[in-house]
Design a protein around this motif. Structure first.
Motif, mmCIF file in Angstrom:
data_model
loop_
_atom_site.group_PDB
_atom_site.id
_atom_site.type_symbol
_atom_site.label_atom_id
_atom_site.label_comp_id
_atom_site.label_asym_id
_atom_site.label_seq_id
_atom_site.Cartn_x
_atom_site.Cartn_y
_atom_site.Cartn_z
ATOM 1 N N LEU A 1 -0.384 4.255 -1.284
ATOM 2 C CA LEU A 1 -1.281 5.391 -1.122
ATOM 3 C C LEU A 1 -1.361 5.833 0.335
ATOM 4 N N GLU A 2 -1.519 4.883 1.237
ATOM 5 C CA GLU A 2 -1.687 5.213 2.649
ATOM 6 C C GLU A 2 -0.374 5.558 3.339
ATOM 7 N N PHE B 1 0.020 8.238 -6.719
ATOM 8 C CA PHE B 1 -0.340 6.854 -6.412
ATOM 9 C C PHE B 1 -1.829 6.590 -6.613
ATOM 10 N N ALA B 2 -2.644 7.616 -6.390
ATOM 11 C CA ALA B 2 -4.084 7.447 -6.586
ATOM 12 C C ALA B 2 -4.403 7.148 -8.052
ATOM 13 N N ARG B 3 -3.594 7.704 -8.952
ATOM 14 C CA ARG B 3 -3.801 7.477 -10.389
ATOM 15 C C ARG B 3 -2.983 6.305 -10.914
ATOM 16 N N PRO C 1 -1.368 3.156 -9.121
ATOM 17 C CA PRO C 1 -1.061 2.331 -7.943
ATOM 18 C C PRO C 1 0.258 1.578 -8.112
ATOM 19 N N ASP D 1 0.815 -1.212 0.000
ATOM 20 C CA ASP D 1 0.000 0.000 0.000
ATOM 21 C C ASP D 1 0.853 1.268 0.000
ATOM 22 N N ARG E 1 1.242 11.302 -3.171
ATOM 23 C CA ARG E 1 0.038 10.505 -2.899
ATOM 24 C C ARG E 1 -0.952 10.595 -4.054
ATOM 25 N N ASN E 2 -1.097 11.792 -4.611
ATOM 26 C CA ASN E 2 -1.993 11.956 -5.757
ATOM 27 C C ASN E 2 -1.548 11.097 -6.935
#
Length: 219
Positions: free
Chosen positions: A96-97, A107-109, A111, A94, A104-105
């Motif tokens: 993102l967390e 990783f949101a797009r 992974p 993980d 982080r943004n």
């Protein structure tokens, strides 16, 4: 910008912040007693007067990088005149967390497929100590790794949170990315940072610690 295979990318990232990671099931181990403190900074038998010539950190880091690339973490640190006192390792999927800001943004797009984080507490035996963080982030493809390197290498873009220095029994140290290095190997990018923890640590050594640590293969 990058070509397939091993690519070294240096960056003056500046202060990106660190923060304390939420950690569980972390392995904390006492490192071996290898290393002879700061003795590696001196070489030769000495000339007139018995004073040994001092080898610069810039010279020492080339041998250190060679050891790091071979997976010899203790040997790499020893070449820089420090030894590993403790270390902590955590492996998880993980990203993102465990990140913030533009990182982080991203990783949101995009992974990641794996995240491995290592924390080293190192010292020279004379009361001068540093902490070194390495995060290996793996993506499905090389292009995503190269794009991520551009994002995380930018000033103020955020970070992958280093493991808490409290895991090694030290007081909490915030990572500022002032001493930062990244390197891409295929689909994995290694992100390394170093910070002083006690005593007086030469900024050039901190830079070398980050550069050398980024050469370490993913655990």
């Amino acid at each position: 910008m990058a070509t397939p295979g091993r690519i070294i990318v240096g960056s003056n990232k500046g202060s990106g912040g660190g923060g304390v990671a939420l950690v569980a099931a972390v392995l904390v181990v006492l490192a071996g007693a290898g290393g002879a403190g700061g003795a590696a900074l001196n070489s030769g038998a000495g000339g007139a007067g018995g004073v040994a010539p001092v080898t610069s950190v810039g010279v020492l880091k080339w041998d250190a990088k060679r050891s790091a690339r071979g997976g010899d973490t203790e040997g790499a640190m020893r070449h820089l005149g420090v030894r590993i006192d403790k270390q902590a390792l955590k492996q998880e999927p993980d990203c993102l967390e465990n990140s913030f800001g533009e990182v982080r943004n991203f990783f949101a797009r995009n992974p990641c497929t794996a995240l491995d984080r290592l924390l080293l507490a190192v010292g020279d035996g004379a009361g001068n100590a540093s902490v070194v963080s390495v995060a290996w982030v793996t993506f499905p493809g090389r292009n995503q790794a190269r794009q991520f390197d551009r994002v995380i290498g930018s000033h103020g873009s955020g970070d992958v949170r280093p493991l808490s220095t409290a895991l090694t029994g030290m007081a909490e140290v915030s990572f500022t990315a002032a001493h930062y290095w990244s390197e891409i190997r295929d689909t994995t990018i290694a992100i390394a940072e170093a910070e002083p923890a006690a005593g007086s640590v030469d900024p050039e050594l901190l830079d070398a610690l980050a550069e050398v640590a980024a050469q370490l293969p993913r655990p």
